[in-house]
Write a protein that holds these residues in place. Sequence first.
Motif, PDB file in Angstrom:
ATOM      1  N   UNK A  45       0.833  -1.219   0.000  1.00 51.07           N
ATOM      2  CA  UNK A  45       0.000   0.000   0.000  1.00 51.07           C
ATOM      3  C   UNK A  45       0.863   1.262   0.000  1.00 51.07           C
ATOM      4  N   UNK A  46       1.876   1.226   0.851  1.00 48.15           N
ATOM      5  CA  UNK A  46       2.780   2.382   0.947  1.00 48.15           C
ATOM      6  C   UNK A  46       3.480   2.614  -0.391  1.00 48.15           C
ATOM      7  N   UNK A  47       3.973   1.502  -0.972  1.00 48.41           N
ATOM      8  CA  UNK A  47       4.664   1.612  -2.265  1.00 48.41           C
ATOM      9  C   UNK A  47       3.715   2.095  -3.356  1.00 48.41           C
ATOM     10  N   UNK A  48       2.474   1.594  -3.332  1.00 47.81           N
ATOM     11  CA  UNK A  48       1.498   2.031  -4.343  1.00 47.81           C
ATOM     12  C   UNK A  48       1.269   3.533  -4.260  1.00 47.81           C
ATOM     13  N   UNK A  49       1.215   4.050  -3.047  1.00 47.11           N
ATOM     14  CA  UNK A  49       1.014   5.496  -2.883  1.00 47.11           C
ATOM     15  C   UNK A  49       2.209   6.283  -3.407  1.00 47.11           C
TER      16      UNK A  49
END
Lengths: 378, 372
Positions: free
Chosen positions: A111-115
């Motif tokens: 999720x963090x990487x997607x953001x």
Amino acid sequence: MSTRLAAMVLAGGKGTRLQSLTKKVAKPAVSYGGKYRIIDFPLSNCANSGITSVGVLTQYESSELNTYIGNGEKWGLNGVRSLTSVLTPKETEEGSNWYLGTADAIYQNIDWLDRVDPEYVLILSGDHIYSCSYDPMLRKHVASGSDCTISCYRVPIQEASRFGILVANDKDEIVEFQEKPKKPISNLASMGIYIFTYKVLRAALIADHKKENSSHDFGKDIIPTMLKEKRKLSVYLYDGYWKDVGTVASLHQANMDLLMSAGTTNLYTVQGDNRIYSEDAHSTPQYIGPSAEVSDSLINQGAQIFGKVRHSVVSGDVVVEEGASVVNSVVMNGALIRKGASVLDAIVGPDTLIDYDEKVNEERDGIALVVNGKAARL
Amino acid sequence: MNQIIGLLDCHNSPELGGLTYSRPLASTSFLGRYAFCDFALSMFSNAGVDAIGILVKDHQRSMLKHMGNLMSWTNNTKIGREAIFYNERGILNPAYNTDVANVKENDWVLYDSNATTIVIASPHVVANVDLRPIIEEHIANGEDLTVVYKPIEDADQEFIGAYAYEIGPDGYVTSTGKNAGRKKKANVSLEIWVLKRDLLFEILKAHERVDMSFGFRETMQYILEQGRLKVKAAPWTGYARRFDSFKHYIDYSFEMLDRKVSASLFVPERPIYTLTHDTPPALYGAHSSVSDSMVSNGCIVEGRVKHSIICRDVRIGKDAVVEDSIVFSNVAIGDKAKVKNCVIDKYSVITARHAIEGAEKTPIYLKQGAIL
């Protein structure tokens, strides 16, 4: 916000072999080189490589490390286009999960990487000591059109069986990966530093998460699977100073490597254009007393030396009293070496008290480790 | 302490010989690691004074360089503020380029703030005064003006030209004048004043009427003489030195090599903050020999250093000897060179085998960038 290269720093390990040094802090937060903590090196490298999005994955004894990392300000990673996040295991809809392995730690932060939305992801270890820019490695990764590029260095072939060994063809493409092989056919050791094309990594992590018998580790699972799937993996050869300090003896040696007598490897030559940033301790100036003897040593601001210090690395706020002697040793922050004491071939942990006339490792039996925290309570 | 503005007044700094040719005293190096302004600014920080104005008289470049991001001394980086006050027009008429004129020129800081109390300190008096109780008492008792002084017994030698106070049994100032060195005992001003906001505005007004060449000190003195002001005196008996000459700079620097003296300035509960340079620890060669000296980070010492203060990023070559000297940052001293009784300013080079020796009482000063 999209970014070209995001860094994920794996800093959750316990570092069991560092014994009592990592009883209360994670290995990346262990003191090194008189002034630094080990994680200053990968984080400074990120800063010096122009990376602006850094996730630091912590787990074991994380509060001191998390506080230290903060918003990344110590490494300048808090600028307008920068993001530094401490990523700890968390409770989710699916329940609460510890990080089960290096790959699982990244998976849990998709999720963090997607953001952040990076094109490429750099996977680093928070407990390696080296100073470099990751830029040449990224350029090679992009130019070769690889799915994954693994940084490696040459080790003596007789030692190769201790490492994850890569076999590459003449185009630097990896044809085989052997984890601690009995009969190594290559001396290219993986440094555990990877650049992945994010789309490929994302898919690999999700697939790996679903595998029941996976240990969710980059070296053991992700890389072998990608090879099996005929993905394009390349090597990037690194030839600078690099140390993975696993044991008390290797941490001691890595400190001694910084001394002038060690030849070319010291913080002044190792750094080159890449400065290592760290915390500013607001300590007083370093003072060397009238009858002190100081030679072949690295001594930080805030230290007060009245005795003898030879071939040693001494941190800030350390006091070596008159008549005390420190030889071939590492003395960490806030330690007090009393009058008449002698420290030989040792690591003295933070805030440790070596009392009057106490002899540490007089018999010179390997590298001794003393950690007692008593100086803080004086 | 949001209700307080701290002003660092760099207008009344004495010259320190060659050291202050191209920089103000406030940003001159002290003990290898600090600039003079660090001490007053840290006093503000440690008392929780977060709105800080720096009254720069000249050499703005050097001050801006040291102040960095203007956040090094604030407690809260949002609420806190370090503002540079500079009187643009002062340069046209130096006699009138006073601290009061500077505050008038930059009075937006006052109007922006609802601070009730102003604290003024000066960089040339080095002390680590615990300002918190002094400010608290000043506010609690509704004082107009509190001055911080030190009772000394060598006033014939020290703090010459500083204000000295006669103090009544009630702790209020009865008279004041400059210390001309006539007496040994005196209550000398540490140039720290705590004043009510109203008084500051009164000073700004009186300044126009009385004498535009007056600074804070003279205008306050005038108001005091008019009998319109009760001045509370707060004693400080800890370390305090007034850096007012090149000679004193040297004496007071070497004095700090005495552990007892340095322990009276550096107290753990009130650290001195400064700009970080991210330099690695000092590296000593196999044949180095160092005694009774302060050595800063970033130094590589391969020779001999005795009774000296070495600033950051200095190189001292093999068999070189540095004695009774102060070496500023980024100086290189070549192999077998000999330096004794010298003050070497930044970026200088003493080439290999070169020897330079000043007299014991009158050290040689080498200006910035000198090559010998």
